[in-house]
Structure formats: structure tokens, C-alpha cells
Design an enzyme around this catalytic site. Structure first.
Site, PDB file in Angstrom:
ATOM      1  N   PRO A   1      -3.656  10.400  17.982  1.00 39.39           N
ATOM      2  CA  PRO A   1      -2.276  10.858  17.946  1.00 39.39           C
ATOM      3  C   PRO A   1      -1.524  11.019  16.541  1.00 39.39           C
ATOM      4  O   PRO A   1      -1.851   9.965  15.751  1.00 39.39           O
ATOM      5  CB  PRO A   1      -1.360   9.957  18.850  1.00 39.39           C
ATOM      6  CG  PRO A   1      -2.141   8.808  18.957  1.00 39.39           C
ATOM      7  CD  PRO A   1      -3.511   9.135  18.937  1.00 39.39           C
ATOM      8  N   ASN A   2      -0.951  12.276  16.327  1.00 39.35           N
ATOM      9  CA  ASN A   2      -0.309  12.572  15.206  1.00 39.35           C
ATOM     10  C   ASN A   2      -1.149  12.737  14.005  1.00 39.35           C
ATOM     11  O   ASN A   2      -0.687  13.339  12.702  1.00 39.35           O
ATOM     12  CB  ASN A   2       0.750  11.663  14.665  1.00 39.35           C
ATOM     13  CG  ASN A   2       1.912  11.192  15.801  1.00 39.35           C
ATOM     14  OD1 ASN A   2       2.650  12.191  16.314  1.00 39.35           O
ATOM     15  ND2 ASN A   2       1.792   9.974  16.387  1.00 39.35           N
TER      16      ASN A   2
ATOM     17  N   ARG B   1       2.755  14.814   7.239  1.00 38.87           N
ATOM     18  CA  ARG B   1       3.440  13.422   7.950  1.00 38.87           C
ATOM     19  C   ARG B   1       3.070  12.328   6.792  1.00 38.87           C
ATOM     20  O   ARG B   1       2.221  11.885   6.479  1.00 38.87           O
ATOM     21  CB  ARG B   1       2.441  12.900   8.993  1.00 38.87           C
ATOM     22  CG  ARG B   1       2.779  11.749   9.479  1.00 38.87           C
ATOM     23  CD  ARG B   1       1.437  11.187  10.863  1.00 38.87           C
ATOM     24  NE  ARG B   1       1.707  10.149  11.380  1.00 38.87           N
ATOM     25  CZ  ARG B   1       1.066   9.275  11.707  1.00 38.87           C
ATOM     26  NH1 ARG B   1      -0.609   9.726  11.755  1.00 38.87           N
ATOM     27  NH2 ARG B   1       1.129   8.141  12.176  1.00 38.87           N
TER      28      ARG B   1
ATOM     29  N   TYR C   1       0.002   8.817   4.003  1.00 38.25           N
ATOM     30  CA  TYR C   1      -1.278   9.482   4.331  1.00 38.25           C
ATOM     31  C   TYR C   1      -1.769  10.483   3.382  1.00 38.25           C
ATOM     32  O   TYR C   1      -3.028  11.036   3.748  1.00 38.25           O
ATOM     33  CB  TYR C   1      -1.197  10.128   6.006  1.00 38.25           C
ATOM     34  CG  TYR C   1      -0.443   8.909   6.886  1.00 38.25           C
ATOM     35  CD1 TYR C   1      -1.610   7.811   7.179  1.00 38.25           C
ATOM     36  CD2 TYR C   1       0.528   9.030   7.501  1.00 38.25           C
ATOM     37  CE1 TYR C   1      -1.217   6.997   8.111  1.00 38.25           C
ATOM     38  CE2 TYR C   1       0.804   7.743   8.173  1.00 38.25           C
ATOM     39  CZ  TYR C   1      -0.013   6.843   8.699  1.00 38.25           C
ATOM     40  OH  TYR C   1       0.372   6.080   9.618  1.00 38.25           O
TER      41      TYR C   1
ATOM     42  N   ASN D   1     -10.678   7.578  14.249  1.00 35.70           N
ATOM     43  CA  ASN D   1      -9.329   7.030  13.917  1.00 35.70           C
ATOM     44  C   ASN D   1      -8.370   7.178  15.030  1.00 35.70           C
ATOM     45  O   ASN D   1      -8.122   8.189  15.577  1.00 35.70           O
ATOM     46  CB  ASN D   1      -8.787   7.880  12.704  1.00 35.70           C
ATOM     47  CG  ASN D   1      -7.725   7.536  12.254  1.00 35.70           C
ATOM     48  OD1 ASN D   1      -6.855   6.485  12.864  1.00 35.70           O
ATOM     49  ND2 ASN D   1      -7.103   8.112  11.085  1.00 35.70           N
TER      50      ASN D   1
ATOM     51  N   ALA E   1      -2.064   5.328  16.310  1.00 32.83           N
ATOM     52  CA  ALA E   1      -1.365   4.306  16.946  1.00 32.83           C
ATOM     53  C   ALA E   1      -2.226   3.615  18.254  1.00 32.83           C
ATOM     54  O   ALA E   1      -1.665   2.374  18.508  1.00 32.83           O
ATOM     55  CB  ALA E   1      -0.072   4.593  17.181  1.00 32.83           C
TER      56      ALA E   1
ATOM     57  N   ASP F   1     -12.098  -0.691  25.798  1.00 30.85           N
ATOM     58  CA  ASP F   1     -13.257  -0.644  26.749  1.00 30.85           C
ATOM     59  C   ASP F   1     -14.205   0.432  26.792  1.00 30.85           C
ATOM     60  O   ASP F   1     -15.557   0.383  26.693  1.00 30.85           O
ATOM     61  CB  ASP F   1     -12.568  -0.429  28.046  1.00 30.85           C
ATOM     62  CG  ASP F   1     -11.968  -1.889  28.610  1.00 30.85           C
ATOM     63  OD1 ASP F   1     -12.314  -2.971  28.109  1.00 30.85           O
ATOM     64  OD2 ASP F   1     -11.241  -1.812  29.809  1.00 30.85           O
TER      65      ASP F   1
ATOM     66  N   GLU G   1     -14.792   2.509  12.890  1.00 29.39           N
ATOM     67  CA  GLU G   1     -13.317   2.627  13.157  1.00 29.39           C
ATOM     68  C   GLU G   1     -12.739   3.092  11.714  1.00 29.39           C
ATOM     69  O   GLU G   1     -13.157   2.316  10.758  1.00 29.39           O
ATOM     70  CB  GLU G   1     -12.363   1.577  13.738  1.00 29.39           C
ATOM     71  CG  GLU G   1     -10.905   1.644  13.734  1.00 29.39           C
ATOM     72  CD  GLU G   1     -10.289   0.301  14.588  1.00 29.39           C
ATOM     73  OE1 GLU G   1     -10.777   0.151  15.660  1.00 29.39           O
ATOM     74  OE2 GLU G   1      -9.277  -0.103  13.844  1.00 29.39           O
TER      75      GLU G   1
ATOM     76  N   HIS H   1      -9.184   4.161   9.265  1.00 30.50           N
ATOM     77  CA  HIS H   1      -7.822   4.473   8.986  1.00 30.50           C
ATOM     78  C   HIS H   1      -7.622   4.897   7.655  1.00 30.50           C
ATOM     79  O   HIS H   1      -8.151   4.208   6.740  1.00 30.50           O
ATOM     80  CB  HIS H   1      -7.021   3.155   9.132  1.00 30.50           C
ATOM     81  CG  HIS H   1      -7.373   2.470  10.537  1.00 30.50           C
ATOM     82  ND1 HIS H   1      -6.533   3.041  11.553  1.00 30.50           N
ATOM     83  CD2 HIS H   1      -7.896   1.499  11.032  1.00 30.50           C
ATOM     84  CE1 HIS H   1      -6.883   2.429  12.662  1.00 30.50           C
ATOM     85  NE2 HIS H   1      -7.912   1.423  12.464  1.00 30.50           N
ATOM     86  N   LEU H   2      -6.922   5.834   7.272  1.00 28.89           N
ATOM     87  CA  LEU H   2      -6.474   6.356   6.109  1.00 28.89           C
ATOM     88  C   LEU H   2      -5.776   5.315   5.097  1.00 28.89           C
ATOM     89  O   LEU H   2      -5.984   5.109   4.166  1.00 28.89           O
ATOM     90  CB  LEU H   2      -5.478   7.529   6.151  1.00 28.89           C
ATOM     91  CG  LEU H   2      -6.274   8.676   6.702  1.00 28.89           C
ATOM     92  CD1 LEU H   2      -5.002   9.598   7.585  1.00 28.89           C
ATOM     93  CD2 LEU H   2      -6.940   9.655   5.773  1.00 28.89           C
ATOM     94  N   SER H   3      -4.707   4.767   5.886  1.00 25.78           N
ATOM     95  CA  SER H   3      -4.129   3.439   5.160  1.00 25.78           C
ATOM     96  C   SER H   3      -4.775   2.205   5.600  1.00 25.78           C
ATOM     97  O   SER H   3      -5.561   2.032   6.497  1.00 25.78           O
ATOM     98  CB  SER H   3      -2.628   3.554   5.873  1.00 25.78           C
ATOM     99  OG  SER H   3      -2.485   3.144   7.031  1.00 25.78           O
TER     100      SER H   3
ATOM    101  N   ARG I   1       0.582  -3.061   6.112  1.00 23.08           N
ATOM    102  CA  ARG I   1       1.922  -2.533   6.488  1.00 23.08           C
ATOM    103  C   ARG I   1       2.726  -3.158   7.487  1.00 23.08           C
ATOM    104  O   ARG I   1       2.733  -4.406   7.661  1.00 23.08           O
ATOM    105  CB  ARG I   1       1.606  -0.991   7.089  1.00 23.08           C
ATOM    106  CG  ARG I   1       0.568  -0.178   6.134  1.00 23.08           C
ATOM    107  CD  ARG I   1       0.091   1.238   6.636  1.00 23.08           C
ATOM    108  NE  ARG I   1       1.456   1.859   7.116  1.00 23.08           N
ATOM    109  CZ  ARG I   1       1.003   2.938   8.049  1.00 23.08           C
ATOM    110  NH1 ARG I   1       0.148   3.318   8.389  1.00 23.08           N
ATOM    111  NH2 ARG I   1       2.437   3.497   8.335  1.00 23.08           N
TER     112      ARG I   1
HETATM  113  C1  DQA Z   1      -3.512   5.200  11.020  1.00 22.45           C
HETATM  114  C2  DQA Z   1      -2.847   4.130  11.046  1.00 22.45           C
HETATM  115  C3  DQA Z   1      -2.207   3.623  12.070  1.00 22.45           C
HETATM  116  O1  DQA Z   1      -1.283   2.508  12.359  1.00 22.45           O
HETATM  117  C4  DQA Z   1      -1.158   4.946  12.726  1.00 22.45           C
HETATM  118  O2  DQA Z   1      -0.529   4.819  13.960  1.00 22.45           O
HETATM  119  C5  DQA Z   1      -2.020   6.387  12.461  1.00 22.45           C
HETATM  120  C6  DQA Z   1      -2.743   6.413  11.330  1.00 22.45           C
HETATM  121  C7  DQA Z   1      -4.378   5.583   9.666  1.00 22.45           C
HETATM  122  O3  DQA Z   1      -5.080   6.261   9.704  1.00 22.45           O
HETATM  123  O4  DQA Z   1      -3.894   4.786   8.689  1.00 22.45           O
HETATM  124  O5  DQA Z   1      -1.526   7.331  13.344  1.00 22.45           O
HETATM  125  O6  DQA Z   1      -4.372   5.139  11.974  1.00 22.45           O
END
Ligand code: DQA
Length: 151
Positions: free
Chosen positions: A12-13, A20, A25, A76, A79, A89, A100, A102-104, A109
Site C-alpha cells: 500500500p501507498n 509521498r 522515501y 515491500n 504498512a 502466513d 523483504e 524497505h526503502l527506509s 522511525r
Molecule cells: C516502507 C516502510 C513502512 O513502514 C511504510 O508503511 C511503507 C514503506 C518502506 O519501504 O520504507 O509504506 O515499507
């Protein structure tokens, strides 16, 4: 013949990347990341199924598809990382090597981001390296796939 397709799934997002919270990011869009990921994958000898959804159930369907058809999986989960037992699961059940991403750096955080529900179901986690993390994840996944095929 063994699959040469790597699934890259975005939650999501992440469709909003570029606009964003650019201070967190960056300004690279998801389309830019998709193009760079596909180019690097081609150099490494793989094709990429690159997808994004805001829906948890769709991501779960895609993890199952990746398990059935993919050589490996990069996800990724956005949230859903912090909330989704269902995604945990699905990843646990998925057989191919999986990373897995994550950009951040979620550990640097808010407190609610510091726990990943999904990380225990994957082989490794790459975070905090921005858009370049997708490239690093591909390289790591290639070596995981090859070491698993060799054993
Ligand atoms: C994220 C980190 C998550 O906490 C956040 O909700 C995202 C992006 C990242 O790529 O850093 O949507 O997965």
C-alpha cells in the site's frame, strides 16, 4: 525448466512514491524503480513480474502465485509489514527464496514501525538504502536462488 521469473511485490501507498514524503522515501517514482529493477534483472538473467497493490488480499494472492511460478520473491509490504499475520502466513508457505525490502530504515522511525510481522517468514531483509535497495535485493536473491539450486 526452472523458472527465471522474480516477483517484485509492492504494498500500500507505494504507488505514491515520488511525491509521498520525499524526505523519507526519496523522489524516485515506482515506475522508475520498476524500469531499473527490470534492467538489472535482465543483466542477471532473470525476468521480473513487478506489481503494486493497496489490497492485502491481492498481495497474498500474488505471494501464492510467486510460490507456484516464481524463482524468487522480493516484497515491500508497506504498512502491512507491521500488521499482517495473513501475509506472514502466505510468505511462510511460499517455497522460493524471498527477501523483504524497505526503502527506509524502519528501526530508525516511529516505534510502531520497528516490528516487522513478516520478516521472520523471509530469508533476509534489506532496508534503509532507498530505491537502490531493489537492485541489492535482486543481487542477493540471485545468489540465494543459485545456492539453493546447487544444493
Ligand atoms: C516502507 C516502510 C513502512 O513502514 C511504510 O508503511 C511503507 C514503506 C518502506 O519501504 O520504507 O509504506 O515499507
Amino acid at each position: 525448466m526452472a523458472s527465471k521469473t522474480i516477483y517484485v511485490l509492492n504494498g500500500p501507498n507505494l504507488n505514491l512514491l515520488g511525491t509521498r514524503e520525499p524526505e523519507i522515501y526519496g523522489t524516485t517514482t515506482l515506475a522508475d524503480i520498476e524500469a531499473a529493477t527490470k534492467a538489472r534483472a535482465q543483466e542477471l538473467g532473470y525476468a521480473v513480474e513487478f506489481r503494486q497493490s493497496n489490497a492485502e488480499g491481492t498481495l497474498i494472492d500474488w505471494v501464492q502465485e510467486a510460490s507456484a511460478k516464481g524463482a524468487g520473491l522480493i516484497i515491500n509490504p508497506g504498512a502491512y509489514t507491521h500488521t499482517s499475520i495473513a501475509l506472514f502466513d502466505a510468505l511462510t508457505a511460499a517455497k522460493p527464496p524471498k527477501i523483504e525490502l524497505h526503502l527506509s530504515n524502519i528501526h530508525a522511525r516511529e516505534a510502531f514501525r520497528r516490528h516487522s510481522m513478516t520478516a521472520a517468514a523471509v530469508d533476509g531483509v534489506i532496508m534503509g538504502l532507498g530505491a537502490a535497495g531493489y537492485r541489492f535485493a535482486l543481487e542477493a536473491l540471485k545468489s540465494l536462488i543459485e545456492s539453493r539450486t546447487a544444493s
